[in-house]
Structures are given as structure tokens and as C-alpha cells.
Design a protein around this motif. Structure first.
Motif, mmCIF file in Angstrom:
data_model
loop_
_atom_site.group_PDB
_atom_site.id
_atom_site.type_symbol
_atom_site.label_atom_id
_atom_site.label_comp_id
_atom_site.label_asym_id
_atom_site.label_seq_id
_atom_site.Cartn_x
_atom_site.Cartn_y
_atom_site.Cartn_z
ATOM 1 N N GLU A 10 0.843 -1.203 0.000
ATOM 2 C CA GLU A 10 0.000 0.000 0.000
ATOM 3 C C GLU A 10 0.878 1.253 0.000
ATOM 4 N N MET A 11 0.621 2.125 -0.950
ATOM 5 C CA MET A 11 1.374 3.361 -1.085
ATOM 6 C C MET A 11 0.833 4.418 -0.116
ATOM 7 N N PRO A 12 1.701 5.199 0.536
ATOM 8 C CA PRO A 12 1.197 6.320 1.340
ATOM 9 C C PRO A 12 0.396 7.284 0.459
ATOM 10 N N GLU A 13 -0.724 7.737 0.970
ATOM 11 C CA GLU A 13 -1.578 8.703 0.270
ATOM 12 C C GLU A 13 -1.951 8.245 -1.138
ATOM 13 N N ALA A 14 -2.232 6.957 -1.269
ATOM 14 C CA ALA A 14 -2.671 6.422 -2.569
ATOM 15 C C ALA A 14 -3.993 7.021 -3.003
ATOM 16 N N ASP A 20 5.084 14.877 -8.912
ATOM 17 C CA ASP A 20 6.413 14.630 -8.342
ATOM 18 C C ASP A 20 6.317 14.187 -6.884
ATOM 19 N N HIS A 21 5.381 14.765 -6.137
ATOM 20 C CA HIS A 21 5.179 14.321 -4.755
ATOM 21 C C HIS A 21 4.576 12.915 -4.723
ATOM 22 N N LYS A 22 3.720 12.624 -5.676
ATOM 23 C CA LYS A 22 3.155 11.270 -5.775
ATOM 24 C C LYS A 22 4.258 10.246 -5.999
ATOM 25 N N MET A 23 5.192 10.566 -6.853
ATOM 26 C CA MET A 23 6.272 9.625 -7.159
ATOM 27 C C MET A 23 7.201 9.402 -5.962
ATOM 28 N N GLU A 24 7.293 10.379 -5.076
ATOM 29 C CA GLU A 24 8.050 10.169 -3.838
ATOM 30 C C GLU A 24 7.396 9.063 -3.011
ATOM 31 N N HIS A 25 6.067 9.053 -2.994
ATOM 32 C CA HIS A 25 5.343 8.002 -2.274
ATOM 33 C C HIS A 25 5.506 6.649 -2.980
#
Length: 447
Positions: free
Chosen positions: A361-365, A388-393
Motif C-alpha cells: 500500500e502506497m502512502p496517500e494512494a 512529483d510528490h506522488k512519485m516520492e510516495h
């Protein structure tokens, strides 16, 4: 700049047409704030929150402020992800308010000649006509297969475009041939004991650029024991129109689709695109002022299911041995699938049922990826910031595969992989393609 005359017209239309009861339902409690991507990405600017935008809409409607460029910027910057709606204790239908506001603005603001031409081409000349979508996708296929794409890249032509558009060109899927897009089925029989009859909403982009995913979806439904009807008279769902201030055209397309599916006698209407599903399920709100069509829309929406939900309800994950040795998945929610269709558990349960694989499970999916229809084109700076912030997760869980449930999300995640330099390490797929591959990895189903 917005002229004074335009501002007065928009203010008058806000006062006459906006749902004041819905605007007043907002209690200003702030529960929506942590759910709003633009509020967070703009360092907590109130005007870029759902609560702030509702306050601006009401202030314009009440004549407390003029409609100006700042108000328009606030509404334009909204992704329309509707993550605020599940967070709202008062149940404010923010998506409806936003669409009504954008429609009023679009119909009363004087667009430049070039903007008018683009809007007419897209909203009137292209998306409502599936044959034109086929022709355009056919041109893209020629570009990909003729060697022209390699030449364009080799000479550096794409460097003339903004970086995000050049990257999008690199992540476009390999599209089918024109003849393949024209030879689409209108009925498919269950390839096992029949359990249900379903009607499939094929969509415009999904049945052209993403036709292989539609084919995978149809095969999954057949494997699940469904006879599948695909009405020929269906068309674009109207989401792009509804989100962009073209409400009248969205209503026209909604009526066309409702009529197309009424004679199928299907148990369910199935979609595989979260963005389409989120708009289709709101047809009753869209047609609220038309009693006859509102009643027909309610019947339509009550039958609507996402492919993941219908497969889960039909125990597909128990009837078939799903296996993808060594695969490591994470899942990116489609905003409208989660926030409007309320489907979040089913895709995860299906992915967790795949053996010899791992789901992380990805954070803040559940937070928007920044695609939001054409948002990544019209608001590229904010879209790429969110991505870009999504890709950090994504990188924090180190998956090999990102699974999505919407074509826009799929392209955006492919773009994110490109921007993060993860090519060759991470891939992005639609959930239908993943499930079909997993189901076919075992020769003998459990049936």
C-alpha cells in the motif's frame, strides 16, 4: 482580464443558477482541508481549498465581491478530484457546485478566437463523434509505426514543446490499427456457465487509444460468466464537457447514453475508467431539472459498476487461481472511482488475491495524481508538482508495478515514472490488464 460587463453577467447568473441551499450546506468546518491537494500544494492558501472556493462562489452569488481573475484562478486550479466530498460531514456536493460555476463562467465569458476554435474542435467536433476519435487515433498509429516518431525524436523536434508535453509523447501507448478500432463487437457470450448479463460502457478513449485494455476487460467479464452487450449507439460519457463548462453538451451526451443502454436488459452496466464512471453515476444530478430523464437516469446509475467491483462481487478471485510470480504491486486510486463511485476496497482485494506476488500500500494512494482529465495540459505546473510528490510516495514502497483504474491516471503514472527516472525499474498498468495476465498464468481455473 475579465471585463466589467462580463463580471456583472457572471454574478447575475451565479445568483440565479447556483444552488444556494448547497452553498449554505458548507459549515466551514475545515474537514475538507487535509483532503485537498491544491490547498496543500499552495502552502495552505484558503482560496485554493474547497471551503474557500465555496465561500468565493457564495460571495459572488450574493454580490459581496465581483467575479474577477482571482476568483477564476481559484476555480480553474481545482482538480475536481472530489476528495473533499467523503471528508465532508455535511455531505456537500462540491463537484456539482464546481461544474455549475464553470458552466456559468464559460457561457458568459468572451473567449478569444483561438480558444473558441480549440473548444469547438474538442467539445463539438471530436469527442462526441467516435468515428473521428478512431480517425485521429489512426493518425497517431501511423505516426508511431511509420518511423515518423523515431525521426521526430531523433531531430529533437519535441524540444520545441514544454517539457511535460514532450514527456507525454514518450509515454503514449502503442495504439491499435484503424481497422481494428472499427471492427468492434456488440455482443460476447460468457465462456463458462452464465451468471449475469452485463452491458459494457466502452468509452471514447478507452475504445481507441486503450482498446487493448477494453479487450482485456471484456475477456475478464466472459471468464466471470457474463454475457456482454456493447451498445453501438453509445458515445462519450460527457465528463470532459461537464468539467469544462459545457454542461448543455454533457446533458445531450448523457441522454444519448441512457437511451443506448435502456434496451439491453442488463443486470449491470460496467465501466473500466474511473473518470467516466464518476461522471456516469452523476447523470441523475446532471438531469435533475428534467423529470422524465431524471427518472431514466436513476435506473441507469443504479446499475453502474466498475469492472473491479463486478469481478469482486462475482468471486472472480476465488473462481480463478491468480498468479504473477515475483510481482510487487502498489495501487493508485482513481479519484472519481474512490470518491464518487466509492470503490476502493475491491481493486485492492483482487490484487491481494494474486499469489506469488506482493501488494504494498502506497502512502496517500487516495490523493490525486494530478492528471484530472486535461488538467495536466491546462495547469501543467501544479499538475507536475502534485505528480512529483506522488512519485516520492511510489518510491517509498519500491514497487515493480503501479496499478491504476483510469486511462488518465495510467498516462500520468507513466509520465511520473519518466520524470523520476524509473524506466526499466517500474511499470504502470490498468488493473484489467494485470488481472487478465494473472488469470491466464494458471492453465486450469478452479471451476
Amino acid at each position: 482580464m475579465i471585463a466589467t460587463e462580463e463580471s456583472k453577467k457572471i454574478q447575475q447568473q451565479f445568483a440565479e443558477k447556483m444552488d444556494m441551499d448547497e452553498l449554505l450546506n458548507c459549515m466551514r468546518c475545515g474537514f475538507c482541508l487535509p483532503a485537498c491537494p491544491t490547498y496543500i500544494e499552495t502552502n495552505f492558501q484558503e482560496k485554493h481549498s474547497p471551503r474557500g472556493r465555496i465561500a468565493l462562489m457564495k460571495a459572488v452569488a450574493d454580490g459581496m465581491i465581483e467575479f474577477d481573475d482571482d476568483v477564476e484562478e481559484s476555480l480553474d486550479l481545482c482538480l475536481g478530484c472530489r476528495a473533499c466530498e467523503p471528508a465532508c460531514p455535511a455531505g456537500v456536493n462540491y463537484g456539482m457546485l464546481l461544474e455549475d460555476a464553470r458552466d456559468i463562467i464559460s457561457q458568459n465569458k468572451k473567449h478569444s478566437v483561438s480558444v473558441k476554435a480549440v473548444r469547438n474542435t474538442v467539445f463539438e467536433g471530436l469527442f462526441p463523434h467516435q468515428n473521428r476519435m478512431v480517425n485521429l487515433t489512426g493518425l497517431l498509429g501511423f505516426y508511431q509505426r511509420s518511423g515518423l516518431q523515431k525521426t521526430v525524436r531523433k531531430i529533437g523536434f519535441m524540444k520545441l514543446f514544454p517539457e511535460n508535453l514532450a514527456q507525454m509523447e514518450r509515454v503514449l501507448p502503442e495504439v491499435p490499427k484503424k481497422n481494428e478500432m472499427k471492427e468492434r463487437p456488440d455482443f460476447l457470450q460468457a465462456n463458462t456457465v452464465k451468471t449475469k448479463t452485463v452491458a459494457f460502457f466502452s468509452g471514447c478513449l478507452m475504445d481507441t487509444m486503450f482498446m487493448k485494455t477494453n479487450d482485456a476487460t471484456l475477456e475478464l467479464l466472459q471468464m466471470a460468466g457474463c454475457d456482454v452487450v456493447i451498445p453501438k449507439s453509445q458515445g462519450c460519457c460527457g465528463a470532459l464537457h461537464g468539467h469544462s463548462g459545457e454542461k448543455a453538451k454533457a446533458i445531450e451526451l448523457a441522454k444519448k447514453n441512457i437511451a443506448a443502454f435502456e434496451d439491453t436488459n442488463a443486470d449491470y452496466i460496467v465501466t473500466n475508467a474511473g473518470g467516466c464512471g464518476g461522471f456516469l453515476i452523476g447523470y441523475d444530478h446532471l438531469l435533475a431539472d428534467d423529470f422524465e430523464w431524471n427518472e431514466r437516469a436513476k435506473v441507469f446509475t443504479q446499475k453502474l459498476r466498475d469492472i473491479s467491483q463486478i469481478l469482486y462481487e462475482l468471486d472472480f478471485h476465488r473462481e480463478y487461481s491468480l498468479c504473477l510470480p515475483g510481482a510487487i504491486f502498489t495501487y493508485q486510486d482513481s479519484c472519481h472511482l474512490r470518491n464518487v463511485m466509492h470503490t476502493a476496497a475491491a481493486p485492492r482485494q483482487l490484487l491481494n488475491a494474486i499469489t506469488n506476488a506482493e501488494f504494498r500500500e502506497m502512502p496517500e494512494a487516495d490523493r490525486c495524481c494530478g492528471s484530472a482529465g486535461i488538467y495536466n495540459i491546462v495547469e501543467p505546473e501544479m499538475s507536475m508538482q502534485i505528480l512529483d510528490h506522488k512519485m516520492e510516495h511510489v518510491e517509498s514502497v519500491q514497487p515493480g508495478i503501479i496499478v491504476t483504474a483510469n486511462p488518465g491516471c495510467l498516462l500520468q503514472m507513466k509520465l511520473g515514472i519518466e520524470r523520476a527516472g524509473l524506466q526499466g525499474k517500474v511499470e504502470a498498468f490498468h488493473i484489467a490488464d494485470v488481472l487478465l495476465k494473472a488469470a491466464k498464468s494458471e492453465i486450469n481455473p478452479k471451476r
